[in-house]
Design a protein around this motif. Structure first.
Motif, PDB file in Angstrom:
ATOM      1  N   LEU A  51       0.804  -1.217   0.000  1.00 26.51           N
ATOM      2  CA  LEU A  51       0.000   0.000   0.000  1.00 26.51           C
ATOM      3  C   LEU A  51       0.840   1.272   0.000  1.00 26.51           C
ATOM      4  CD1 LEU A  51      -2.658  -1.215   2.562  1.00 26.51           C
ATOM      5  CD2 LEU A  51      -2.965  -0.969   0.088  1.00 26.51           C
ATOM      6  N   GLY A  52       2.146   1.133   0.193  1.00 26.75           N
ATOM      7  CA  GLY A  52       3.022   2.293   0.180  1.00 26.75           C
ATOM      8  C   GLY A  52       2.825   3.238   1.347  1.00 26.75           C
ATOM      9  N   VAL A  53       2.513   2.682   2.528  1.00 24.32           N
ATOM     10  CA  VAL A  53       2.301   3.502   3.726  1.00 24.32           C
ATOM     11  C   VAL A  53       3.098   2.930   4.894  1.00 24.32           C
ATOM     12  CG1 VAL A  53      -0.019   4.221   3.047  1.00 24.32           C
ATOM     13  CG2 VAL A  53       0.252   2.217   4.464  1.00 24.32           C
ATOM     14  N   ASP A  54       3.419   3.802   5.850  1.00 25.65           N
ATOM     15  CA  ASP A  54       4.009   3.353   7.103  1.00 25.65           C
ATOM     16  C   ASP A  54       2.870   3.042   8.052  1.00 25.65           C
ATOM     17  OD1 ASP A  54       6.679   3.672   6.319  1.00 25.65           O
ATOM     18  OD2 ASP A  54       6.633   5.795   6.824  1.00 25.65           O
ATOM     19  N   ILE A  55       2.891   1.851   8.623  1.00 25.62           N
ATOM     20  CA  ILE A  55       1.799   1.426   9.498  1.00 25.62           C
ATOM     21  C   ILE A  55       2.309   1.321  10.925  1.00 25.62           C
ATOM     22  CG2 ILE A  55       0.107  -0.379   9.985  1.00 25.62           C
ATOM     23  CD1 ILE A  55       0.325  -1.151   6.982  1.00 25.62           C
ATOM     24  N   VAL A  56       1.653   2.049  11.813  1.00 25.08           N
ATOM     25  CA  VAL A  56       1.939   1.966  13.239  1.00 25.08           C
ATOM     26  C   VAL A  56       0.722   1.323  13.888  1.00 25.08           C
ATOM     27  CG1 VAL A  56       2.432   3.263  15.328  1.00 25.08           C
ATOM     28  CG2 VAL A  56       3.348   4.045  13.135  1.00 25.08           C
ATOM     29  N   VAL A  57       0.917   0.149  14.468  1.00 17.19           N
ATOM     30  CA  VAL A  57      -0.200  -0.609  15.024  1.00 17.19           C
ATOM     31  C   VAL A  57      -0.208  -0.482  16.541  1.00 17.19           C
ATOM     32  CG1 VAL A  57      -1.254  -2.889  15.233  1.00 17.19           C
ATOM     33  CG2 VAL A  57      -0.143  -2.233  13.109  1.00 17.19           C
ATOM     34  N   PRO A  58      -1.289   0.076  17.098  1.00 20.12           N
ATOM     35  CA  PRO A  58      -1.381   0.150  18.550  1.00 20.12           C
ATOM     36  C   PRO A  58      -1.580  -1.237  19.163  1.00 20.12           C
ATOM     37  CG  PRO A  58      -3.373   1.039  17.518  1.00 20.12           C
ATOM     38  CD  PRO A  58      -2.427   0.675  16.423  1.00 20.12           C
ATOM     39  N   ASP A  59      -1.310  -1.355  20.446  1.00 22.53           N
ATOM     40  CA  ASP A  59      -1.411  -2.642  21.126  1.00 22.53           C
ATOM     41  C   ASP A  59      -2.828  -3.206  21.182  1.00 22.53           C
ATOM     42  OD1 ASP A  59       1.309  -2.671  21.621  1.00 22.53           O
ATOM     43  OD2 ASP A  59       1.106  -1.735  23.599  1.00 22.53           O
ATOM     44  N   ASP A  60      -3.839  -2.353  21.021  1.00 22.22           N
ATOM     45  CA  ASP A  60      -5.221  -2.820  21.159  1.00 22.22           C
ATOM     46  C   ASP A  60      -5.827  -3.362  19.863  1.00 22.22           C
ATOM     47  OD1 ASP A  60      -5.413  -0.366  19.900  1.00 22.22           O
ATOM     48  OD2 ASP A  60      -7.048   0.365  21.162  1.00 22.22           O
ATOM     49  N   VAL A  61      -5.025  -3.572  18.835  1.00 17.72           N
ATOM     50  CA  VAL A  61      -5.529  -4.157  17.592  1.00 17.72           C
ATOM     51  C   VAL A  61      -5.682  -5.662  17.801  1.00 17.72           C
ATOM     52  CG1 VAL A  61      -4.980  -4.673  15.185  1.00 17.72           C
ATOM     53  CG2 VAL A  61      -4.615  -2.382  16.074  1.00 17.72           C
ATOM     54  N   GLU A  62      -6.934  -6.116  17.792  1.00 15.69           N
ATOM     55  CA  GLU A  62      -7.211  -7.523  18.055  1.00 15.69           C
ATOM     56  C   GLU A  62      -7.927  -8.229  16.914  1.00 15.69           C
ATOM     57  OE1 GLU A  62      -9.206  -8.018  21.787  1.00 15.69           O
ATOM     58  OE2 GLU A  62      -7.706  -6.866  22.883  1.00 15.69           O
ATOM     59  N   THR A  63      -8.694  -7.478  16.137  1.00 24.05           N
ATOM     60  CA  THR A  63      -9.501  -8.099  15.091  1.00 24.05           C
ATOM     61  C   THR A  63      -9.083  -7.618  13.700  1.00 24.05           C
ATOM     62  OG1 THR A  63     -11.187  -6.365  15.060  1.00 24.05           O
ATOM     63  CG2 THR A  63     -11.510  -8.170  16.651  1.00 24.05           C
ATOM     64  N   THR A  70      -6.932   0.694  11.364  1.00 22.16           N
ATOM     65  CA  THR A  70      -5.594   1.224  11.617  1.00 22.16           C
ATOM     66  C   THR A  70      -4.877   1.529  10.304  1.00 22.16           C
ATOM     67  OG1 THR A  70      -5.407   0.072  13.730  1.00 22.16           O
ATOM     68  CG2 THR A  70      -3.348   0.711  12.653  1.00 22.16           C
ATOM     69  N   VAL A  71      -4.934   0.594   9.358  1.00 20.92           N
ATOM     70  CA  VAL A  71      -4.265   0.790   8.069  1.00 20.92           C
ATOM     71  C   VAL A  71      -4.924   1.942   7.313  1.00 20.92           C
ATOM     72  CG1 VAL A  71      -3.707  -0.271   5.846  1.00 20.92           C
ATOM     73  CG2 VAL A  71      -3.466  -1.595   7.960  1.00 20.92           C
ATOM     74  N   GLN A  72      -6.248   2.052   7.384  1.00 16.63           N
ATOM     75  CA  GLN A  72      -6.946   3.162   6.716  1.00 16.63           C
ATOM     76  C   GLN A  72      -6.501   4.503   7.303  1.00 16.63           C
ATOM     77  OE1 GLN A  72     -11.021   1.873   7.202  1.00 16.63           O
ATOM     78  NE2 GLN A  72     -11.076   1.005   5.146  1.00 16.63           N
ATOM     79  N   ARG A  73      -6.364   4.578   8.624  1.00 15.66           N
ATOM     80  CA  ARG A  73      -5.893   5.819   9.254  1.00 15.66           C
ATOM     81  C   ARG A  73      -4.483   6.159   8.783  1.00 15.66           C
ATOM     82  NH1 ARG A  73      -8.626   3.971  13.782  1.00 15.66           N
ATOM     83  NH2 ARG A  73      -6.767   3.019  14.654  1.00 15.66           N
ATOM     84  N   CYS A  74      -3.620   5.156   8.742  1.00 11.17           N
ATOM     85  CA  CYS A  74      -2.247   5.381   8.295  1.00 11.17           C
ATOM     86  C   CYS A  74      -2.212   5.798   6.828  1.00 11.17           C
ATOM     87  CB  CYS A  74      -1.395   4.128   8.513  1.00 11.17           C
ATOM     88  SG  CYS A  74      -1.146   3.723  10.259  1.00 11.17           S
ATOM     89  N   ALA A  75      -3.044   5.178   6.007  1.00 12.77           N
ATOM     90  CA  ALA A  75      -3.099   5.515   4.578  1.00 12.77           C
ATOM     91  C   ALA A  75      -3.641   6.930   4.384  1.00 12.77           C
ATOM     92  CB  ALA A  75      -3.959   4.509   3.819  1.00 12.77           C
TER      93      ALA A  75
END
Length: 79
Positions: A51-63, A70-75
């Protein structure tokens, strides 16, 4: 872009989990799909490249849905 992100994330999740079918937003990445820390690292690297984006995943990503959002926010920060 959001539909593309969702489609790419769902396919990548299922490929990483080595499962067939469609990922549901409610599926747990760990409990339902069996993804461990190494699988998640691989998945995130793939998504960043695809996707050509930097993804920062918070600890509360479970599903799958959490990951998609999260990826949509980063994009959304690109550009």
């Amino acid at each position: 872009m959001n539909e593309t992100v969702e489609r790419v994330v769902k396919k990548a999740v299922m490929d990483t989990a080595k499962l067939q079918g469609e990922a549901k937003r409610s599926m747990s990445l760990h409990d339902d799909l069996g993804l461990d820390v190494i699988d998640m690292a691989y998945l995130l690297l793939f998504l960043e490249e695809e996707l050509g984006v930097d993804i920062v995943v918070p600890d509360d990503v479970e599903t799958v849905g959490d990951l998609i959002e999260t990826v949509q926010r980063c994009a959304g920060r690109v550009g």
